[in-house]
Each structure stands twice: as C-alpha cells, then as structure tokens.
Design an enzyme around this catalytic site. Structure first.
Site, PDB file in Angstrom:
ATOM      1  N   GLY A 156      18.549  30.786 -22.500  1.00 58.93           N
ATOM      2  CA  GLY A 156      19.554  29.599 -22.377  1.00 58.93           C
ATOM      3  C   GLY A 156      20.457  29.834 -23.503  1.00 58.93           C
ATOM      4  O   GLY A 156      20.204  30.493 -24.536  1.00 58.93           O
ATOM      5  N   HIS A 157      21.577  29.091 -23.472  1.00 60.33           N
ATOM      6  CA  HIS A 157      22.735  29.014 -24.517  1.00 60.33           C
ATOM      7  C   HIS A 157      22.159  28.473 -25.592  1.00 60.33           C
ATOM      8  O   HIS A 157      21.134  27.676 -25.719  1.00 60.33           O
ATOM      9  CB  HIS A 157      23.840  28.271 -24.139  1.00 60.33           C
ATOM     10  CG  HIS A 157      24.420  29.001 -22.731  1.00 60.33           C
ATOM     11  ND1 HIS A 157      24.968  30.340 -22.917  1.00 60.33           N
ATOM     12  CD2 HIS A 157      25.023  28.579 -21.843  1.00 60.33           C
ATOM     13  CE1 HIS A 157      25.718  30.743 -21.760  1.00 60.33           C
ATOM     14  NE2 HIS A 157      25.428  29.852 -20.869  1.00 60.33           N
ATOM     15  N   SER A 158      22.741  28.581 -26.901  1.00 62.10           N
ATOM     16  CA  SER A 158      22.460  27.933 -28.069  1.00 62.10           C
ATOM     17  C   SER A 158      22.660  26.547 -28.159  1.00 62.10           C
ATOM     18  O   SER A 158      23.593  26.197 -27.424  1.00 62.10           O
ATOM     19  CB  SER A 158      23.327  28.590 -29.206  1.00 62.10           C
ATOM     20  OG  SER A 158      22.974  30.282 -29.277  1.00 62.10           O
ATOM     21  N   LEU A 160      20.243  24.313 -26.717  1.00 60.20           N
ATOM     22  CA  LEU A 160      19.888  23.770 -25.470  1.00 60.20           C
ATOM     23  C   LEU A 160      18.391  23.088 -26.177  1.00 60.20           C
ATOM     24  O   LEU A 160      17.748  22.489 -25.196  1.00 60.20           O
ATOM     25  CB  LEU A 160      19.725  24.763 -24.407  1.00 60.20           C
ATOM     26  CG  LEU A 160      21.138  24.650 -23.708  1.00 60.20           C
ATOM     27  CD1 LEU A 160      20.972  25.809 -22.446  1.00 60.20           C
ATOM     28  CD2 LEU A 160      21.731  23.434 -23.113  1.00 60.20           C
ATOM     29  N   LYS A 162      15.818  25.698 -27.309  1.00 61.94           N
ATOM     30  CA  LYS A 162      14.803  26.416 -26.879  1.00 61.94           C
ATOM     31  C   LYS A 162      13.633  26.396 -27.972  1.00 61.94           C
ATOM     32  O   LYS A 162      12.370  26.292 -27.825  1.00 61.94           O
ATOM     33  CB  LYS A 162      15.330  28.071 -26.674  1.00 61.94           C
ATOM     34  CG  LYS A 162      16.278  28.013 -25.587  1.00 61.94           C
ATOM     35  CD  LYS A 162      16.557  29.406 -25.424  1.00 61.94           C
ATOM     36  CE  LYS A 162      17.559  29.854 -26.751  1.00 61.94           C
ATOM     37  NZ  LYS A 162      18.805  29.170 -26.843  1.00 61.94           N
ATOM     38  N   SER A 163      14.078  26.505 -29.381  1.00 57.47           N
ATOM     39  CA  SER A 163      13.239  26.461 -30.485  1.00 57.47           C
ATOM     40  C   SER A 163      12.227  25.104 -30.466  1.00 57.47           C
ATOM     41  O   SER A 163      11.013  25.067 -30.881  1.00 57.47           O
ATOM     42  CB  SER A 163      13.711  26.494 -31.809  1.00 57.47           C
ATOM     43  OG  SER A 163      14.524  27.926 -31.758  1.00 57.47           O
ATOM     44  N   ASP A 180      14.000  34.303 -31.426  1.00 56.76           N
ATOM     45  CA  ASP A 180      15.370  34.716 -31.368  1.00 56.76           C
ATOM     46  C   ASP A 180      15.632  36.133 -30.926  1.00 56.76           C
ATOM     47  O   ASP A 180      16.371  36.283 -29.906  1.00 56.76           O
ATOM     48  CB  ASP A 180      15.781  34.700 -32.961  1.00 56.76           C
ATOM     49  CG  ASP A 180      17.120  34.873 -33.074  1.00 56.76           C
ATOM     50  OD1 ASP A 180      17.915  34.174 -32.532  1.00 56.76           O
ATOM     51  OD2 ASP A 180      17.763  35.382 -34.179  1.00 56.76           O
TER      52      ASP A 180
END
Length: 320
Positions: A156-158, A160, A162-163, A180
């Site tokens: 997904g885009h930065s 959003l 994810k981490s 990453d």
C-alpha cells in the site's frame, strides 16, 4: 543472468559438504551462472565429456575411468573435460586426486575441490543451493509477515499504517520476516520465497517510535528468516463513496503477478474505525478455508438461490 563465484560456493558449503581445496586456488573467482537455454539443475553433474557441466563431479565410476586412461590419452581427455563453460571440479567419495588432474587444474586456473561425501548426495545439495542462490529475484515495498503459518505481504501507499498494522499483528503472536524492502526469489516454477536483507533484518520502522528491534522486544519467535509468499494484502485509502461502491458479494479471485508467478491478493479498504489486524487475520483464515475448498461467499450465494427456489415453489403450490 545471476551468478556466484566458486569462492562463495565454497564458503557457504565448506562444512556442510566437507569441502577442501586441492588445486586451482587462483580460479576462486570463476563464475557459476544460469545459462539461458539450461535450467539450474543442469549446472551440476557427473563427469560429462559430451555436455560439460559447469560443476563437474568425479565419483567412483568417473575416477575408475580416469585411472584406466593411458598416460598418452590423459592429456587429450582432460582437454575435452575442461570446456570453457566449466567452472569447478569436485572429487567426491573421499577419493584421491590423480596428479594429472591436479596439475591440469593448477595450470588452467580451474578450482579443484575434494569432499568425503558420496557424489549423489553432494550433487543434490549443490543443486538445491544453486536453485535458491541463482533464483530470479525482485524487491517489493511492503511488510512481509508470517500469519497463521501463511506468508503474507502487506502493501500500500506510504502513510496508510502498514508498519503499525505489522506491529499489532506481531503483538498478537505473528512473526516478522521483512519490512520496507522485501526480497522475493522464484525458487520454483510457481513458488516465491520472501526474505529480508541482512541490513534490515529484525528491524521495523514505525512513525513516531523510530526503528524497533522486534527480536529484542518480542523475542526469538517474533522473527522468521524466510517464508513462501502465498497471500498479498493491499491496503487502499477509502472514503464513504468508495465504501458504497464496493462489491460486497464478489466471487472473483484476484491475483498479482510477480516474476511470472500469480499470487492470491486481497484488497482491504483503510477507513476510520476498521480494525485492520482483525481483518488481516480474517482474510488469512478465509484464504486457508479456500485452500481446503470452502468458499464462504459462494456458499452464501448457493444458500440464497436455494431459498429463492423454495419460496418460489411454495408460492406456486399455495392455493388461490
């Protein structure tokens, strides 16, 4: 095309295969690589004069054949043996190395190794090693996790989350493989293996917290060195309009192609109030059920159609 040096092959397998240098140390930087018209498995084989392998293995039968050669013919046969595409010779089964073979390898910068292991086992291990080491590869942006023993790549885009989602899943008992930059290797015709580069291993970057060492925080079981990629979960930013247009009863199976391998994918809308960790776990559980031949959406639609038919029949049989 991907390739490795004889030196690296020796360093990676020295103890496992009981390898030792016998001659040709100056050829340690010779390259072993995949050829366009040959599979990786064809790189290693027993002594072959017709189609020389890049790695020629001398076993019991081959050693006996070389010993039977007359001294006048030996130089000619060695000339046929050491084709320009040949990179390495390994004498297996703990056999002694003939002086003629040792001298030829030394003069022509051909690495000559010995091993006490039997040649069939030696070749099997080397083929598996080369298949993994020389596999076609790609790097994907995302977080790669082991969720319920399924390799899951979250993309997904930065921005959003994810981490943060990965951290939540790790706290729930799942394991991190890579963050990453996920390295993907095609180790089989339909198999992708995900790994983490040594530089990034164990680390997860979370905005506001910085770099976290997951192994130190959550323990050894929170980290996996590698995993087969089976499911991709793509996070997309969603507003009210997007949620209204979403097909709730879709029975289409979405896939994403990576290195010509189709991987099952699921799209998860990111919106306020949605518990993404629970949704990811549910998506993985649903994927496992589908592997067993159970499709909840299809089952619901079939039940719905059955109910409609029953209602229609009851309506027809009802007296006026």
């Amino acid at each position: 095309m991907p390739s490795i040096s004889v030196r690296r092959l020796f360093d990676d397998n020295q103890y496992k295969l009981q390898l030792a240098w016998a001659a040709g140390n100056s050829g340690a930087d010779n390259r072993i690589g995949v050829e366009a018209d040959k599979p990786v498995l064809a790189l290693v084989g027993h002594l072959n004069f017709i189609h020389p392998n890049q790695i020629q293995v001398v076993g019991l039968a081959e050693s006996e054949y070389l010993n039977r050669l007359e001294s006048g013919e030996t130089g000619y046969q060695f000339g046929n043996l050491f084709d320009i595409s040949m990179s390495l010779v390994i004498v297996a089964n703990g056999l002694p190395v003939s002086p003629g073979l040792r001298d030829y390898c030394h003069k022509n910068d051909i690495p000559l190794l010995t091993s006490k292991l039997e040649s069939p086992y030696l070749m099997d291990v080397l083929r598996i090693y080369l298949q993994r080491t020389l596999a076609a590869s790609s790097v994907k942006h995302g977080v790669f996790l082991d969720v319920f023993e399924i390799g899951v790549l979250i993309t997904g885009h930065s921005g959003l989350g994810k981490s943060e989602l990965a951290l939540e899943l790790i706290s729930r008992g799942h394991s991190l493989i890579a963050d990453d930059a996920v390295e993907l290797f095609r180790i089989g015709p339909e198999t992708l293996e995900g790994r983490c580069s040594p530089m990034l291993r164990d680390f997860l970057e979370v905005r506001g917290l910085g770099i976290l060492n997951i192994r130190h925080i959550f323990g050894e079981t929170s980290i996996r060195p590698k995993k087969i990629l089976q499911l991709i979960i793509n996070l997309v930013e969603a507003d009210d309009e997007y949620m209204k247009q979403l097909d709730r009863l879709s029975i289409r199976t979405e896939t994403e192609s990576i290195l010509n391998v189709n991987v099952r994918s699921v799209t998860l809308p990111v919106a306020v109030g949605r518990n993404l960790a629970v949704l990811v776990e549910a998506a993985v559980r649903n994927y496992i059920l589908q592997l067993r031949g159970k499709d909840s959406t299809r089952e619901f639609l079939e039940r719905h159609q059955t109910q409609l038919k029953e209602n229609e029949q009851n309506h027809e049989n009802r007296p006026d």
